[in-house]
Scaffold this motif. Structure first.
Motif, short mmCIF file in Angstrom:
data_model
loop_
_atom_site.label_atom_id
_atom_site.label_comp_id
_atom_site.label_asym_id
_atom_site.label_seq_id
_atom_site.Cartn_x
_atom_site.Cartn_y
_atom_site.Cartn_z
N ARG A 29 21.57 10.21 -114.52
CA ARG A 29 20.12 9.72 -115.36
C ARG A 29 19.11 10.84 -114.55
O ARG A 29 18.02 10.95 -115.17
CB ARG A 29 19.82 8.56 -114.83
CG ARG A 29 20.34 7.23 -115.64
CD ARG A 29 19.89 6.03 -114.99
NE ARG A 29 20.48 4.84 -116.19
CZ ARG A 29 20.27 3.81 -115.80
NH1 ARG A 29 19.60 3.18 -114.69
NH2 ARG A 29 20.73 2.69 -116.66
N GLY A 30 19.47 11.52 -113.74
CA GLY A 30 18.53 12.81 -113.18
C GLY A 30 17.77 12.10 -112.31
O GLY A 30 16.52 12.60 -111.92
N ARG A 31 18.19 10.93 -111.49
CA ARG A 31 17.24 10.41 -110.54
C ARG A 31 18.03 10.18 -109.27
O ARG A 31 18.38 9.30 -108.69
CB ARG A 31 16.98 8.84 -111.02
CG ARG A 31 16.28 8.80 -112.32
CD ARG A 31 15.69 7.64 -112.71
NE ARG A 31 16.23 6.34 -112.67
CZ ARG A 31 16.01 5.12 -112.66
NH1 ARG A 31 14.50 4.73 -113.18
NH2 ARG A 31 16.81 4.13 -112.72
N PRO A 32 18.09 11.50 -108.53
CA PRO A 32 18.60 11.67 -107.33
C PRO A 32 17.97 10.71 -106.23
O PRO A 32 18.83 10.26 -105.21
CB PRO A 32 18.73 12.96 -106.80
CG PRO A 32 17.44 13.78 -107.80
CD PRO A 32 17.57 13.04 -108.92
N ALA A 33 16.82 10.48 -106.05
CA ALA A 33 16.22 9.82 -105.10
C ALA A 33 16.59 8.15 -105.19
O ALA A 33 16.65 7.73 -104.16
CB ALA A 33 14.56 9.73 -105.36
N TYR A 34 17.12 7.75 -106.42
CA TYR A 34 17.33 6.32 -106.46
C TYR A 34 18.81 6.32 -106.12
O TYR A 34 19.36 5.23 -105.64
CB TYR A 34 17.28 5.86 -107.87
CG TYR A 34 15.76 5.68 -108.18
CD1 TYR A 34 15.09 4.37 -107.82
CD2 TYR A 34 14.98 6.68 -108.79
CE1 TYR A 34 13.78 4.25 -108.36
CE2 TYR A 34 13.60 6.30 -109.31
CZ TYR A 34 12.94 5.14 -108.70
OH TYR A 34 11.79 5.13 -109.14
N ALA A 35 19.46 7.45 -106.61
CA ALA A 35 21.02 7.52 -106.39
C ALA A 35 21.57 7.45 -104.70
O ALA A 35 22.47 6.98 -104.41
CB ALA A 35 21.68 8.67 -106.83
N ILE A 36 20.38 8.10 -103.77
CA ILE A 36 21.09 8.39 -102.44
C ILE A 36 21.40 7.23 -101.77
O ILE A 36 22.34 7.20 -101.09
CB ILE A 36 20.16 9.47 -101.96
CG1 ILE A 36 20.81 10.24 -100.36
CG2 ILE A 36 18.84 8.68 -101.52
CD1 ILE A 36 21.68 10.94 -100.84
N ASP A 37 20.58 6.03 -101.81
CA ASP A 37 20.71 4.98 -100.88
C ASP A 37 22.15 4.27 -101.41
O ASP A 37 22.91 3.79 -100.55
CB ASP A 37 19.54 3.84 -101.08
CG ASP A 37 18.34 4.71 -100.33
OD1 ASP A 37 18.59 5.50 -99.45
OD2 ASP A 37 17.28 3.94 -100.69
N TYR A 38 22.33 4.09 -102.84
CA TYR A 38 23.54 3.47 -103.13
C TYR A 38 24.72 4.25 -102.53
O TYR A 38 25.74 3.65 -102.23
CB TYR A 38 23.43 3.45 -104.90
CG TYR A 38 22.77 2.56 -105.44
CD1 TYR A 38 22.94 1.17 -105.14
CD2 TYR A 38 21.83 3.07 -106.16
CE1 TYR A 38 22.19 0.15 -105.74
CE2 TYR A 38 21.03 1.78 -106.94
CZ TYR A 38 21.14 0.47 -106.66
OH TYR A 38 20.40 -0.33 -107.23
N LEU A 39 24.52 5.65 -102.76
CA LEU A 39 25.92 6.40 -102.39
C LEU A 39 26.11 6.46 -100.75
O LEU A 39 26.99 6.29 -100.38
CB LEU A 39 25.48 7.95 -102.68
CG LEU A 39 25.61 7.97 -104.24
CD1 LEU A 39 25.31 9.56 -104.71
CD2 LEU A 39 27.25 7.67 -104.83
N ARG A 40 24.93 6.45 -99.97
CA ARG A 40 25.32 6.37 -98.80
C ARG A 40 25.71 5.12 -98.03
O ARG A 40 26.45 4.96 -97.30
CB ARG A 40 24.06 6.77 -98.13
CG ARG A 40 23.64 8.19 -97.78
CD ARG A 40 22.04 8.35 -97.30
NE ARG A 40 21.74 9.82 -97.28
CZ ARG A 40 20.59 10.32 -96.79
NH1 ARG A 40 19.37 9.35 -97.10
NH2 ARG A 40 20.30 11.66 -96.80
N LYS A 41 25.14 3.93 -98.82
CA LYS A 41 25.81 2.64 -98.35
C LYS A 41 27.26 2.36 -98.75
O LYS A 41 28.11 1.93 -97.86
CB LYS A 41 24.97 1.53 -99.05
CG LYS A 41 23.81 1.17 -98.73
CD LYS A 41 23.13 0.04 -99.06
CE LYS A 41 22.72 0.17 -100.64
NZ LYS A 41 21.98 -0.99 -101.30
N ALA A 42 27.61 3.18 -99.88
CA ALA A 42 28.82 3.04 -100.24
C ALA A 42 29.72 3.88 -99.44
O ALA A 42 30.77 3.34 -98.83
CB ALA A 42 29.18 3.39 -101.75
N ALA A 43 29.39 5.15 -98.90
CA ALA A 43 30.24 5.83 -98.11
C ALA A 43 30.49 5.34 -96.72
O ALA A 43 31.45 5.34 -96.38
CB ALA A 43 29.41 7.27 -97.94
N THR A 44 29.38 4.77 -96.34
CA THR A 44 29.40 3.88 -95.00
C THR A 44 30.54 2.97 -94.97
O THR A 44 31.59 2.97 -93.80
CB THR A 44 28.07 3.29 -94.54
OG1 THR A 44 27.13 4.30 -94.57
CG2 THR A 44 28.35 2.44 -93.25
#
Length: 201
Positions: A29-44
């Motif tokens: 959606r072009g909203r990287p600032a919203y994406a980063i928290d989801y992605l970091r949590k999942a990666a952990t």
């Protein structure tokens, strides 16, 4: 709703998969600032479970977030961690994806020779995955463009667009078309007509 139910079921791995998908959705959606928290949590979570394939895919999206936000040092740090883990990646498509992530950052950092060596590495071929090979073509076009070789960028763009129809539209094709037009304008030649698609792939 799925995330809430999975949280109640204490299924951490499934929650991480939902988070990763939500992160990708926000990224698209072009909203990287919203994406980063989801992605970091999942990666952990993926890392804690030893889910290497899912971890590497998610970290690749984290890297793309940093690129979108012009955070090249952060992107490089992610790539360094991923590259150190590449021997644990068995899938050739994923290995190529790791290399392309790294090449993109090298190009942004102006390290063109290192990017070229990586892109030309024959051990990273993945001819069975057209999406990866098309992305490799795009990164090659980007390298040519940023090195100031508009003629090579135009030649490479025309070669990959031949047979890449609108029915298979994606963001990579959009970027190729953009660079193609920019290269033609830089050369002072008319923007050429689109190559005729030979199939719907």
């Amino acid at each position: 709703q799925a995330r809430i139910h999975l949280l109640r079921a204490h299924d951490a791995l499934a929650v991480a998969r939902v988070d990763a998908n939500l992160g990708v959705l926000e990224l698209n959606r072009g909203r990287p600032a919203y994406a980063i928290d989801y992605l970091r949590k999942a990666a952990t979570v993926f890392e804690s479970f030893g889910a290497v394939q899912e971890l590497m895919i998610t970290r690749s999206h984290v890297l793309q977030v940093h690129l979108m936000q012009l955070q090249y040092e952060q992107a490089w740090a992610v790539s360094e961690g991923d590259w150190a883990m590449r021997d644990r990646v068995r899938d050739p498509g994923q290995r190529l994806s790791l290399a392309l992530d790294r090449a993109e950052i090298l190009i942004r950092r102006g390290q063109f020779q290192r990017a070229r060596a990586l892109l030309d590495d024959p051990s990273l071929a993945n001819a069975n995955a057209q999406v990866n090979e098309r992305r490799r073509a795009w990164v090659n076009i980007e390298l040519a463009w940023r090195r100031g070789d508009a003629r090579d960028a135009l030649r490479r763009a025309d070669a990959i667009l031949d047979g890449w129809s609108e029915e298979s539209w994606d963001n990579t094709r959009a970027w190729v078309l953009l660079r193609r037009q920019q290269a033609a304008l830089a050369l002072g030649v008319p923007v050429p007509a689109m190559p005729v698609a030979t199939d719907d792939s």
